[in-house]
Scaffold this motif. Structure first.
Motif, PDB file in Angstrom:
ATOM      1  N   MET A 139       1.083  -6.519   1.267  1.00  0.00           N
ATOM      2  CA  MET A 139       0.291  -6.421   0.042  1.00  0.00           C
ATOM      3  C   MET A 139       0.262  -4.994  -0.487  1.00  0.00           C
ATOM      4  N   PHE A 140       0.378  -4.025   0.416  1.00  0.00           N
ATOM      5  CA  PHE A 140       0.473  -2.641  -0.043  1.00  0.00           C
ATOM      6  C   PHE A 140       1.812  -2.411  -0.738  1.00  0.00           C
ATOM      7  N   MET A 141       2.858  -3.068  -0.249  1.00  0.00           N
ATOM      8  CA  MET A 141       4.179  -2.936  -0.865  1.00  0.00           C
ATOM      9  C   MET A 141       4.159  -3.428  -2.310  1.00  0.00           C
ATOM     10  N   ILE A 142       3.567  -4.600  -2.541  1.00  0.00           N
ATOM     11  CA  ILE A 142       3.533  -5.131  -3.910  1.00  0.00           C
ATOM     12  C   ILE A 142       2.605  -4.290  -4.771  1.00  0.00           C
ATOM     13  N   PHE A 143       1.580  -3.704  -4.149  1.00  0.00           N
ATOM     14  CA  PHE A 143       0.684  -2.783  -4.861  1.00  0.00           C
ATOM     15  C   PHE A 143       1.467  -1.563  -5.354  1.00  0.00           C
ATOM     16  N   ILE A 144       2.269  -0.979  -4.477  1.00  0.00           N
ATOM     17  CA  ILE A 144       3.058   0.201  -4.824  1.00  0.00           C
ATOM     18  C   ILE A 144       4.123  -0.138  -5.871  1.00  0.00           C
ATOM     19  N   LEU A 145       4.643  -1.348  -5.812  1.00  0.00           N
ATOM     20  CA  LEU A 145       5.687  -1.757  -6.755  1.00  0.00           C
ATOM     21  C   LEU A 145       5.133  -2.154  -8.117  1.00  0.00           C
ATOM     22  N   SER A 146       3.829  -2.339  -8.226  1.00  0.00           N
ATOM     23  CA  SER A 146       3.229  -2.831  -9.471  1.00  0.00           C
ATOM     24  C   SER A 146       3.515  -1.960 -10.695  1.00  0.00           C
ATOM     25  N   PRO A 147       3.663  -0.616 -10.570  1.00  0.00           N
ATOM     26  CA  PRO A 147       3.978   0.174 -11.768  1.00  0.00           C
ATOM     27  C   PRO A 147       5.309  -0.185 -12.426  1.00  0.00           C
ATOM     28  N   PHE A 148       6.227  -0.796 -11.666  1.00  0.00           N
ATOM     29  CA  PHE A 148       7.490  -1.211 -12.265  1.00  0.00           C
ATOM     30  C   PHE A 148       7.284  -2.332 -13.280  1.00  0.00           C
ATOM     31  N   ARG A 149       6.175  -3.073 -13.110  1.00  0.00           N
ATOM     32  CA  ARG A 149       5.866  -4.134 -14.061  1.00  0.00           C
ATOM     33  C   ARG A 149       4.947  -3.626 -15.167  1.00  0.00           C
ATOM     34  N   GLU A 150       3.900  -2.905 -14.760  1.00  0.00           N
ATOM     35  CA  GLU A 150       2.958  -2.414 -15.768  1.00  0.00           C
ATOM     36  C   GLU A 150       2.337  -1.087 -15.360  1.00  0.00           C
ATOM     37  N   GLU A 151       1.360  -1.114 -14.457  1.00  0.00           N
ATOM     38  CA  GLU A 151       0.660   0.117 -14.071  1.00  0.00           C
ATOM     39  C   GLU A 151       0.016  -0.081 -12.711  1.00  0.00           C
ATOM     40  N   LEU A 152      -0.331   1.022 -12.052  1.00  0.00           N
ATOM     41  CA  LEU A 152      -1.004   0.981 -10.761  1.00  0.00           C
ATOM     42  C   LEU A 152      -2.512   0.867 -11.007  1.00  0.00           C
ATOM     43  N   TYR A 153      -2.997  -0.345 -11.082  1.00  0.00           N
ATOM     44  CA  TYR A 153      -4.405  -0.567 -11.383  1.00  0.00           C
ATOM     45  C   TYR A 153      -5.243  -0.492 -10.106  1.00  0.00           C
ATOM     46  N   PRO A 154      -6.399   0.158 -10.150  1.00  0.00           N
ATOM     47  CA  PRO A 154      -7.231   0.299  -8.946  1.00  0.00           C
ATOM     48  C   PRO A 154      -7.618  -1.025  -8.302  1.00  0.00           C
ATOM     49  N   TRP A 155      -7.890  -2.061  -9.104  1.00  0.00           N
ATOM     50  CA  TRP A 155      -8.356  -3.323  -8.530  1.00  0.00           C
ATOM     51  C   TRP A 155      -7.276  -4.026  -7.720  1.00  0.00           C
ATOM     52  N   TYR A 156      -6.014  -3.658  -7.906  1.00  0.00           N
ATOM     53  CA  TYR A 156      -4.958  -4.237  -7.084  1.00  0.00           C
ATOM     54  C   TYR A 156      -5.133  -3.873  -5.611  1.00  0.00           C
ATOM     55  N   ALA A 157      -5.864  -2.802  -5.340  1.00  0.00           N
ATOM     56  CA  ALA A 157      -6.069  -2.362  -3.950  1.00  0.00           C
ATOM     57  C   ALA A 157      -6.826  -3.401  -3.128  1.00  0.00           C
ATOM     58  N   ILE A 158      -7.555  -4.292  -3.797  1.00  0.00           N
ATOM     59  CA  ILE A 158      -8.258  -5.363  -3.083  1.00  0.00           C
ATOM     60  C   ILE A 158      -7.275  -6.180  -2.265  1.00  0.00           C
ATOM     61  N   TRP A 159      -6.019  -6.254  -2.729  1.00  0.00           N
ATOM     62  CA  TRP A 159      -5.002  -7.048  -2.030  1.00  0.00           C
ATOM     63  C   TRP A 159      -4.826  -6.593  -0.586  1.00  0.00           C
ATOM     64  N   PHE A 160      -4.748  -5.275  -0.368  1.00  0.00           N
ATOM     65  CA  PHE A 160      -4.514  -4.804   1.003  1.00  0.00           C
ATOM     66  C   PHE A 160      -5.796  -4.366   1.705  1.00  0.00           C
ATOM     67  N   ILE A 161      -6.825  -3.996   0.941  1.00  0.00           N
ATOM     68  CA  ILE A 161      -8.098  -3.613   1.570  1.00  0.00           C
ATOM     69  C   ILE A 161      -8.657  -4.769   2.385  1.00  0.00           C
ATOM     70  N   THR A 162      -8.507  -5.991   1.866  1.00  0.00           N
ATOM     71  CA  THR A 162      -9.011  -7.173   2.558  1.00  0.00           C
ATOM     72  C   THR A 162      -8.466  -7.257   3.974  1.00  0.00           C
ATOM     73  N   PHE A 163      -7.176  -7.001   4.128  1.00  0.00           N
ATOM     74  CA  PHE A 163      -6.550  -7.150   5.443  1.00  0.00           C
ATOM     75  C   PHE A 163      -6.739  -5.914   6.317  1.00  0.00           C
ATOM     76  N   THR A 164      -6.757  -4.735   5.714  1.00  0.00           N
ATOM     77  CA  THR A 164      -6.992  -3.529   6.523  1.00  0.00           C
ATOM     78  C   THR A 164      -8.421  -3.497   7.051  1.00  0.00           C
ATOM     79  N   SER A 165      -9.339  -4.175   6.374  1.00  0.00           N
ATOM     80  CA  SER A 165     -10.710  -4.235   6.892  1.00  0.00           C
ATOM     81  C   SER A 165     -10.751  -4.934   8.247  1.00  0.00           C
TER      82      SER A 165
END
Length: 368
Positions: A278-304
């Motif tokens: 999920m961190f990988m897709i988070f980092i790749l997100s700017p290629f589609r649009e932008e690195l939005y802060p709320w995307y971090a929820i994707w990997f924060i959930t699992f790192t918790s």
């Protein structure tokens, strides 16, 4: 450290009050609360925002570092956090909730296909005055569109009621996500529920990422419980909300292999892999649009769920802070262009660099 809990909650309440400084001049439904502060006092508001964010993260740091000594019921903590943040004005940082509402209106009120009809084509609709991205078709998967029917109809055609129906609807997914995490690890639930980024992006800005991640996490729990059909349906639901969770599919191949050969699934390895993907897709997100802060929820959930790795969780904490600082340049200037993108990225990495430098110095030059 228990005294920090009421400070944390009170700061959230102040943040919620602060959000009403940003009511859109075109949002006639809330004109009684409109102040125009965000138009004429950007710098002071930015200072206030920065102070509140640092105070929230400061409390979060000390609370998460002392979870063993935290004497507060998780249910009460969730209730306090939700009540402190649910009534905030949701468009202080982004306007996505208006997009959700308008797309639902296109679908259920006008009965048009949101993947074909632009909201801008609905001439004279009052929601167009304050909705962004009206020149785009639906940005999310069909299951999300279907789910938005619930808060849409709960609003009975009244915008204010619809707005808070959406907020409450998304807040429910925040709550059940916390309980799913709690079933796996109680400490992880506290680490997740106290993260200011998760709170603000899920309860204030009401992003649907918490809904996507709920179904992804539910799918993993179903799989671990050997309920494979429900697991498949849950991950499919997650993908059909936002396609980012498709990056989790390799995890299922790994789990299926373990089941076939009769090997026990290593949960720590499972959640670490989910975090990485999920961190990988988070980092790749700017290629589609932008690195939005709320995307971090994707990997924060699992790192918790990896609370034994103190370094990783500390790194996630400071990175969460950096992501929330990304809002500062636009808030201060009202300009998305020019130096804003560069400053955003600098602010994002400063806490991470400072943390890594401090960790390195502490390791190689320990205090005596």
């Amino acid at each position: 450290m228990n005294f920090l809990v009421p400070i944390f909650i009170f700061t959230l309440i102040l943040f919620s009050i602060f959000t009403y400084s940003f009511i859109d001049i075109n949002l006639s439904y809330l004109k009684i609360l409109y102040t125009g502060l965000y138009l004429n006092n950007r710098l002071p508001l930015t200072v206030v925002y920065t102070a509140l964010i640092f105070l929230l993260f400061g409390c979060y740091y000390f609370l998460s570092a002392n979870l063993d000594h935290l004497k507060i019921n998780l249910n009460k903590l969730i209730a306090f956090i939700v009540l402190a943040a649910i009534f905030a004005y949701p468009a202080v940082l982004t306007f996505d909730i208006f997009n959700y509402i308008t797309t639902a209106k296109v679908t259920f009120f006008y009965q048009e296909n949101p993947y074909i009809i632009y909201p801008a084509e609905l001439l004279n609709d009052p929601y167009l005055a304050f909705t962004r991205a009206t020149n785009k078709t639906a940005l999310y998967g069909p299951f999300w569109i279907l789910l938005t029917g619930v808060p849409h109809f709960a609003g009975f055609g009244n915008f204010i009621l619809t707005l808070f129906s959406f907020k409450v609807f998304i807040a429910l997914f925040y709550i059940v996500t916390v309980y799913l995490i709690r079933k796996l690890d109680k400490k992880a639930a506290f680490f997740f529920v106290l993260n200011p980024l998760v709170i603000i992006e899920s309860l204030v800005s009401s992003h649907n990422d918490i809904v996507m991640i709920f179904f992804a996490l539910l799918s993993l729990q179903f799989f671990l419980g050997k309920r494979y059909v429900l697991s498949f349906l849950s991950i499919l639901a997650s993908i059909l909300i936002k396609f980012a969770s498709i990056f989790l599919l390799p995890v299922y191949l790994g789990m299926a292999k373990d089941v076939i050969i009769g090997q026990k699934i290593n949960r720590e390895k499972l959640f670490r892999t989910c975090s990485i993907l999920m961190f990988m897709i988070f980092i790749l997100s700017p290629f589609r649009e932008e690195l939005y802060p709320w995307y971090a929820i994707w990997f924060i959930t699992f790192t918790s769920l990896l609370h034994k790795n103190k370094f990783l969780q500390a790194l996630v904490l400071v990175f969460s802070l950096g992501l929330m600082l990304r809002y500062i340049p636009y808030m201060a200037t009202g300009d998305y262009f020019g130096n804003t993108p560069l400053i955003r990225n600098i602010l994002m990495v400063i806490p991470v660099i400072a943390f890594l430098a401090f960790t390195w110095l502490k390791k190689y030059f320990p205090s005596r």
